[in-house]
Scaffold this active site. Structure first.
Site, PDB file in Angstrom:
ATOM      1  N   ASP A 229       0.840  -1.190   0.000  1.00 28.38           N
ATOM      2  CA  ASP A 229       0.000   0.000   0.000  1.00 28.38           C
ATOM      3  C   ASP A 229       0.882   1.251   0.000  1.00 28.38           C
ATOM      4  OD1 ASP A 229      -2.748   1.076   0.333  1.00 28.38           O
ATOM      5  OD2 ASP A 229      -1.916   1.919   2.176  1.00 28.38           O
ATOM      6  N   GLU A 288       1.528  -0.689  -5.065  1.00 28.22           N
ATOM      7  CA  GLU A 288       0.483   0.291  -5.335  1.00 28.22           C
ATOM      8  C   GLU A 288       1.214   1.625  -5.346  1.00 28.22           C
ATOM      9  OE1 GLU A 288      -3.117   2.966  -3.878  1.00 28.22           O
ATOM     10  OE2 GLU A 288      -1.461   2.407  -2.616  1.00 28.22           O
TER      11      GLU A 288
HETATM   12  C1  BGC Z   1      -5.586   2.136  -0.481  1.00 23.52           C
HETATM   13  C2  BGC Z   1      -6.703   2.960   0.006  1.00 23.52           C
HETATM   14  C3  BGC Z   1      -6.294   3.582   1.328  1.00 23.52           C
HETATM   15  C4  BGC Z   1      -4.984   4.352   1.184  1.00 23.52           C
HETATM   16  C5  BGC Z   1      -4.375   4.667   2.499  1.00 23.52           C
HETATM   17  C6  BGC Z   1      -4.551   3.179  -0.711  1.00 23.52           C
HETATM   18  O1  BGC Z   1      -4.087   3.553  -1.781  1.00 23.52           O
HETATM   19  O2  BGC Z   1      -5.858   1.414  -1.637  1.00 23.52           O
HETATM   20  O3  BGC Z   1      -7.888   2.227   0.135  1.00 23.52           O
HETATM   21  O4  BGC Z   1      -7.274   4.468   1.738  1.00 23.52           O
HETATM   22  O5  BGC Z   1      -4.035   3.603   0.493  1.00 23.52           O
HETATM   23  O6  BGC Z   1      -3.885   3.527   3.106  1.00 23.52           O
END
Ligand code: BGC
Length: 545
Positions: A229, A288
């Site tokens: 994340d 991500e």
């Molecule tokens: C996740 C989100 C989250 C954020 C903060 C992201 O990119 O996919 O759902 O709110 O990170 O952790």
């Protein structure tokens, strides 16, 4: 008029970078992740085993056969760790515990074992940019004002202004409002997301050690990898400089900001790659990461870093043939330059579902079905977000009182945020919460969802579910190989891969072509009078040549 289509024969042999197979590698295969289809389970909304209206790990385990039957290779589970749920579990209070809402560690263990028995790999989320404000580290930091004490693990700073009443800089939270909150003793702490999600200080060695240990904990339990994340966020520019203007969230993914995509993050990913490689069985890391270009994104998947990164440029691409073609070309070129597979993703738990993005209603669904066939024909790895295989649209009329997304509240009630894509998915045509569980569901499901359920669509050859099942089964059989574009009439994208031609008609009218080959699958009914094929508006087809 019938348009000419150049012959698809005589394609050049694949280069090493292009030679990604269309057929999904089996669970035995080396480099399984290079062409894997990975299904995202948003745990809270997938299946509820105990009737409390909230999806859980046992519910997910019971439904794993659906995913095996669908034909995916792996499952990615969103956070199920102990959390006050200020941001759907992306605010973790204990990285080694399962939140009682979702079950316990034995349930996690059972899920991983059952998945492996079904030939599915399991990827779990790890949230390293921030903890929950209820994490013991942050509670200790609040209790002790010494900046060199427990506070060193976070970003605490004195404020500006005569009394320190102004935030230390002008950074904004991704969820709206300032990225700083003041503590009762007057210091400010940084949170790029909600105030309940304080950012960790990755200059602190203990933070590194703790996350190495957390990764080992889950690897030892048997998981096959991590979705990381905010993989672009852990390192902030030295001195935390002001940005100088507002609306910063709108620049994420298109401009360099001092809190995202800083070069220093790559050293963290290199360390994790070494850790992943020290385990048998090709455990993977998926970033991500929001980076301003395909080239910057490719840096996350260099050979000594992570295995994959989500391709948000593809997700964000409008239904426009030139834009689609160039995003595909740029994505393939950027990842080929570092020897990594490209990924393709159309939806996830943070964005409006793609049938709605593509215009909604019948047109949106037609385009979504076509986009799925395009995506599954491309070289690389594909992500499917739960419910996408049912053609679920975004739920756009949720009342404010049921919403839980912190972004909704911080952005002053603005619509279009993330609860609408998180509504629990329907499994049966009737019954409480359409088979999601024995009770209700934490967000109300639209009445039409019974007709979109897994049970209602199963066996209906025209359904979106059967389209996904057939396409995934075909994808396993086809040989893959490099792709190249073939010329086609305006608005039609035609790509060829070893023995396959994929035609996407992005226009609002039927386009007639000489039949490209034997029809394998199409997202809409295809007329084939004589030697021609009439490709309907907003449709995609695969042809064997
Ligand atoms: C996740 C989100 C989250 C954020 C903060 C992201 O990119 O996919 O759902 O709110 O990170 O952790």
């Amino acid at each position: 008029m019938t348009h000419e289509l150049a012959p698809a024969v005589g394609l050049p042999a694949p280069t090493a970078a292009e030679g990604q197979s269309l057929a999904s590698s089996s669970s035995e295969g080396r480099d399984w992740w290079r062409d894997a289809v990975i299904y995202q389970v948003y745990v809270r909304s997938f299946a509820d085993s105990d009737g409390d209206g909230i999806g859980d790990l046992r519910g997910a385990t019971e439904r794993l056969p659906h995913l095996a039957e669908l034909g995916v290779d792996a499952v990615w589970l969103t956070p199920f760790y102990a959390s006050p749920q200020a941001d759907g579990g992306y605010d973790v209070a204990d990285y080694r515990a399962v939140d009682p809402l979702f079950g316990d560690l034995a349930d996690a263990d059972d899920l991983v074992r059952t998945a492996h028995e079904l030939g599915l790999r399991v990827i779990v989320d790890v949230v390293p940019n921030h903890t929950s404000d209820q994490h013991p580290w942050f509670l200790a930091a609040l209790a002790d004002p010494d900046p060199e004490g427990a506070r060193r693990r976070y970003h605490f700073r004195p404020g500006k202004g005569a009394q320190g009443e102004l935030p230390p800089n002008d950074w904004e939270s991704v969820f709206g409002g300032p990225a700083w909150t003041r503590t009762p003793d007057g210091a400010w702490y940084l949170h790029l997301f909600a105030p309940e999600q304080p950012d960790l200080n990755w200059d602190d060695q203990e933070v590194h050690e703790e996350f190495d240990s957390v990764l080992r904990f889950w690897l030892d339990l048997g998981v096959d990898g991590f979705r990381i994340d905010v993989a672009h966020g852990m390192v902030k520019a030295a001195g935390m400089p002001d940005i100088g203007h507002g609306e910063q969230a709108s620049l994420i993914g298109s401009q360099t900001l001092p809190f995202f995509d800083q070069d220093g993050v790559h050293e963290i990913h290199r360390g994790w790659r070494r850790l992943l490689d020290s385990y048998p069985g090709e455990r993977i890391g998926v970033a991500e990461a929001w980076a301003p270009s395909a080239e910057r994104l490719a840096l996350y998947v260099r050979p000594d870093e992570l295995h994959q990164a989500f391709n948000f440029q593809f997700l964000r691409c409008p239904w426009e043939p030139a834009a689609m073609r160039s995003v595909i070309d740029e994505s393939l070129a950027a990842t080929a330059s570092v020897g990594a597979p490209t990924t393709w993703v159309l939806s996830n738990h943070d964005v409006v579902r793609h049938p709605t993005r593509y215009g909604g209603g019948a047109q949106g669904l037609r385009r979504a079905r076509a986009a799925a066939l395009l995506m599954l024909a491309l070289p690389g790895s594909t992500y499917i977000y739960q419910g996408e295989e049912l053609g679920l649209p975004e739920v756009t009329d949720l009342p404010s009182e049921v919403r839980q997304d912190p972004a909704f509240f911080r952005a002053a009630g603005q619509d279009g945020f993330r609860d609408g894509c998180r509504v629990p998915i329907p499994w049966t045509a009737k019954g409480p919460s359409y088979g999601f569980g024995e009770g209700g569901s934490w967000l109300p499901q639209p009445a039409e969802w019974g007709a979109l359920s897994v049970a209602a669509q199963t066996g209906d050859p025209l359904s979106t579910l059967e389209l996904y099942r057939s396409a995934l089964a075909l994808r396993r059989q086809l040989p893959g190989g490099p792709m190249r574009w073939l010329p086609g009439p305006d608005g039609l994208l035609v790509l060829a891969r070893n023995g396959l031609v994929c035609t996407l008609n992005t226009t609002a009218s039927t386009v007639e072509l000489p039949t490209p080959g034997r029809l394998l699958i199409s997202s809409d009914a295809m007329d084939q009078p004589g030697d021609t094929a009439r490709i309907p508006a907003d449709s995609c087809a695969w042809w064997a040549i």
